[in-house]
Design a protein around this motif. Sequence first.
Motif, PDB file in Angstrom:
ATOM      1  N   ASP A 236     -72.491 -63.766  57.606  1.00 41.38           N
ATOM      2  CA  ASP A 236     -71.991 -62.397  57.630  1.00 41.38           C
ATOM      3  C   ASP A 236     -70.863 -62.193  56.633  1.00 41.38           C
ATOM      4  N   LYS A 237     -70.715 -63.130  55.687  1.00 44.84           N
ATOM      5  CA  LYS A 237     -69.643 -63.034  54.707  1.00 44.84           C
ATOM      6  C   LYS A 237     -70.189 -62.677  53.324  1.00 44.84           C
ATOM      7  N   LEU A 238     -69.396 -61.904  52.599  1.00 42.50           N
ATOM      8  CA  LEU A 238     -69.713 -61.579  51.212  1.00 42.50           C
ATOM      9  C   LEU A 238     -69.495 -62.793  50.327  1.00 42.50           C
ATOM     10  N   LEU A 239     -70.416 -63.023  49.406  1.00 45.12           N
ATOM     11  CA  LEU A 239     -70.220 -64.039  48.373  1.00 45.12           C
ATOM     12  C   LEU A 239     -70.150 -63.339  47.029  1.00 45.12           C
ATOM     13  N   ALA A 240     -69.084 -63.592  46.287  1.00 47.93           N
ATOM     14  CA  ALA A 240     -68.925 -63.060  44.937  1.00 47.93           C
ATOM     15  C   ALA A 240     -68.636 -64.233  44.007  1.00 47.93           C
ATOM     16  N   GLN A 241     -69.619 -64.588  43.195  1.00 46.14           N
ATOM     17  CA  GLN A 241     -69.506 -65.730  42.295  1.00 46.14           C
ATOM     18  C   GLN A 241     -69.573 -65.247  40.858  1.00 46.14           C
ATOM     19  N   THR A 242     -68.503 -65.456  40.098  1.00 43.38           N
ATOM     20  CA  THR A 242     -68.509 -65.119  38.683  1.00 43.38           C
ATOM     21  C   THR A 242     -69.373 -66.127  37.937  1.00 43.38           C
ATOM     22  N   LEU A 243     -70.322 -65.632  37.145  1.00 43.07           N
ATOM     23  CA  LEU A 243     -71.208 -66.485  36.351  1.00 43.07           C
ATOM     24  C   LEU A 243     -70.769 -66.548  34.893  1.00 43.07           C
ATOM     25  N   ILE A 244     -70.319 -65.418  34.371  1.00 47.54           N
ATOM     26  CA  ILE A 244     -69.717 -65.328  33.040  1.00 47.54           C
ATOM     27  C   ILE A 244     -68.358 -64.668  33.228  1.00 47.54           C
ATOM     28  N   LYS A 245     -67.313 -65.252  32.684  1.00 42.46           N
ATOM     29  CA  LYS A 245     -65.967 -64.719  32.837  1.00 42.46           C
ATOM     30  C   LYS A 245     -65.577 -63.950  31.587  1.00 42.46           C
ATOM     31  N   GLY A 246     -65.517 -62.624  31.700  1.00 42.59           N
ATOM     32  CA  GLY A 246     -65.112 -61.794  30.580  1.00 42.59           C
ATOM     33  C   GLY A 246     -63.605 -61.755  30.419  1.00 42.59           C
ATOM     34  N   SER A 247     -63.174 -61.338  29.258  1.00 41.74           N
ATOM     35  CA  SER A 247     -61.740 -61.330  28.941  1.00 41.74           C
ATOM     36  C   SER A 247     -61.144 -59.934  28.982  1.00 41.74           C
ATOM     37  N   ILE A 292     -71.973 -49.001  48.211  1.00 39.39           N
ATOM     38  CA  ILE A 292     -71.834 -49.844  49.393  1.00 39.39           C
ATOM     39  C   ILE A 292     -70.562 -50.688  49.288  1.00 39.39           C
ATOM     40  N   GLN A 293     -70.018 -51.029  50.440  1.00 43.65           N
ATOM     41  CA  GLN A 293     -68.748 -51.733  50.480  1.00 43.65           C
ATOM     42  C   GLN A 293     -68.824 -53.090  49.800  1.00 43.65           C
ATOM     43  N   GLY A 294     -69.992 -53.714  49.854  1.00 40.46           N
ATOM     44  CA  GLY A 294     -70.141 -55.014  49.211  1.00 40.46           C
ATOM     45  C   GLY A 294     -69.928 -54.973  47.717  1.00 40.46           C
ATOM     46  N   TRP A 295     -70.305 -53.865  47.091  1.00 44.68           N
ATOM     47  CA  TRP A 295     -70.042 -53.702  45.659  1.00 44.68           C
ATOM     48  C   TRP A 295     -68.543 -53.590  45.412  1.00 44.68           C
ATOM     49  N   LEU A 310     -73.490 -61.296  43.420  1.00 43.09           N
ATOM     50  CA  LEU A 310     -73.039 -60.842  44.725  1.00 43.09           C
ATOM     51  C   LEU A 310     -74.132 -61.103  45.755  1.00 43.09           C
ATOM     52  N   VAL A 311     -73.760 -61.691  46.875  1.00 46.69           N
ATOM     53  CA  VAL A 311     -74.647 -61.806  48.024  1.00 46.69           C
ATOM     54  C   VAL A 311     -73.994 -61.005  49.146  1.00 46.69           C
ATOM     55  N   LEU A 332     -78.532 -58.550  50.606  1.00 50.35           N
ATOM     56  CA  LEU A 332     -78.846 -58.116  49.248  1.00 50.35           C
ATOM     57  C   LEU A 332     -78.223 -59.064  48.237  1.00 50.35           C
ATOM     58  N   VAL A 333     -78.968 -59.360  47.186  1.00 51.99           N
ATOM     59  CA  VAL A 333     -78.493 -60.235  46.117  1.00 51.99           C
ATOM     60  C   VAL A 333     -78.477 -59.427  44.822  1.00 51.99           C
ATOM     61  N   PHE A 334     -77.321 -59.356  44.176  1.00 52.07           N
ATOM     62  CA  PHE A 334     -77.185 -58.609  42.926  1.00 52.07           C
ATOM     63  C   PHE A 334     -76.626 -59.511  41.839  1.00 52.07           C
ATOM     64  N   VAL A 335     -77.105 -59.300  40.628  1.00 57.29           N
ATOM     65  CA  VAL A 335     -76.449 -59.832  39.431  1.00 57.29           C
ATOM     66  C   VAL A 335     -75.988 -58.619  38.635  1.00 57.29           C
ATOM     67  N   ILE A 336     -74.677 -58.539  38.386  1.00 54.90           N
ATOM     68  CA  ILE A 336     -74.061 -57.348  37.806  1.00 54.90           C
ATOM     69  C   ILE A 336     -73.304 -57.732  36.552  1.00 54.90           C
ATOM     70  N   ASP A 337     -73.603 -57.065  35.440  1.00 54.87           N
ATOM     71  CA  ASP A 337     -72.860 -57.206  34.201  1.00 54.87           C
ATOM     72  C   ASP A 337     -71.870 -56.051  34.097  1.00 54.87           C
TER      73      ASP A 337
END
Length: 342
Positions: A236-247, A292-295, A310-311, A332-337
């Motif tokens: 029941d927890k949000l996962l937010a994992q950075t895949l590419i770290k922008g500057s 949505i709040q997850g975003w 984001l999961v 829901l699973v999102f990949v967001i640029d």
Amino acid sequence: MRNTTTSKHFRNVLAGVCALGLCLAFGACGSSDSASKDASGSSSSSSSSDSSKDSSSSTSSGDTSSLKDLDQITGVTATGELGKKPTIKLATTPMTVANNSYAVLQEGNGKAVEADDRVCVQGIAINVKDGSELMSTWEKNTPDCSWDMTSSNLAAAYKELFLKQKINSTVAFGVNDSNSSGTSYIMALTIVSTSKDYTKATGDEVADVPSDLPKVTRAKDGKPSIDMNGYKGNGDKLLAQTLIKGSGTKLTDSMTAKVKYTGWLLDGTQFDSSWDKDTTFDADLSESGQIIQGWKDGLIGQTVGSQVLLVIPPDLGYGSNATGSIPANSTLVFVIDILAAY
């Protein structure tokens, strides 16, 4: 999400600017988007097939009028050093202005605005009844950078006008407001800078992504694909994992982020993708933003240029509501640029 803005600074003071058609209604995972909720928090009912719209539609969306179709304002002048707050004067008061009217008050001396620019403006609103200043962004240096020349939802006539200008130009728009106070005004916008939005995540690959998470790969153009890798979610927890770290700029809850995204269910079923529609999405991260709040929770604190996985558990997404092709109680699973922020 649907939320109107010319600028977050402008709209809080002068909501009537929307009568001019300058305000943009943004949608990213929005009210017609499969990742959104409406203002009340209830989930969108539209299907994912039409879920993402490029900055979504407003009174200016789909407008094919040209600059010659707009009235020109007379009797308004701007004086002062280019690039600094101008002095706006009206020849007579009270005066009448029409919506969809304009004037070029100062010719700029900087770089010309280009078709793929994001334009930042400082603004002054002048009451046409008595010539008094209603608001200004100059004093607190809070320019409005929502003017995306690539957006299909910026009215064609206004886009044409801006593409004729240079940095330090000042243009004026007439707003004949129909609100209860009847405040009609001149909005004088000075172009102070331009920039280019990213077209995909641009930054450093994150090396220590946990191996048990879904595996994301990218095509040359940046479009993501995913292998769920046996992943069953994060409870029941949000996962937010950075895949590419922008500057770039760090996102806050007062910003709107321009993004591209793809969304999947945990079984790997794709339910939406702005990449497939070749659109972008403007996600209002503020408390009133209709996403949505997850975003919100997952994007705030990220930086422009980043790609984020984001999961989102059901209670931060659509809960027990089925939405389009998204079943009830879905993770829901999102990949967001993150392409830009303003």
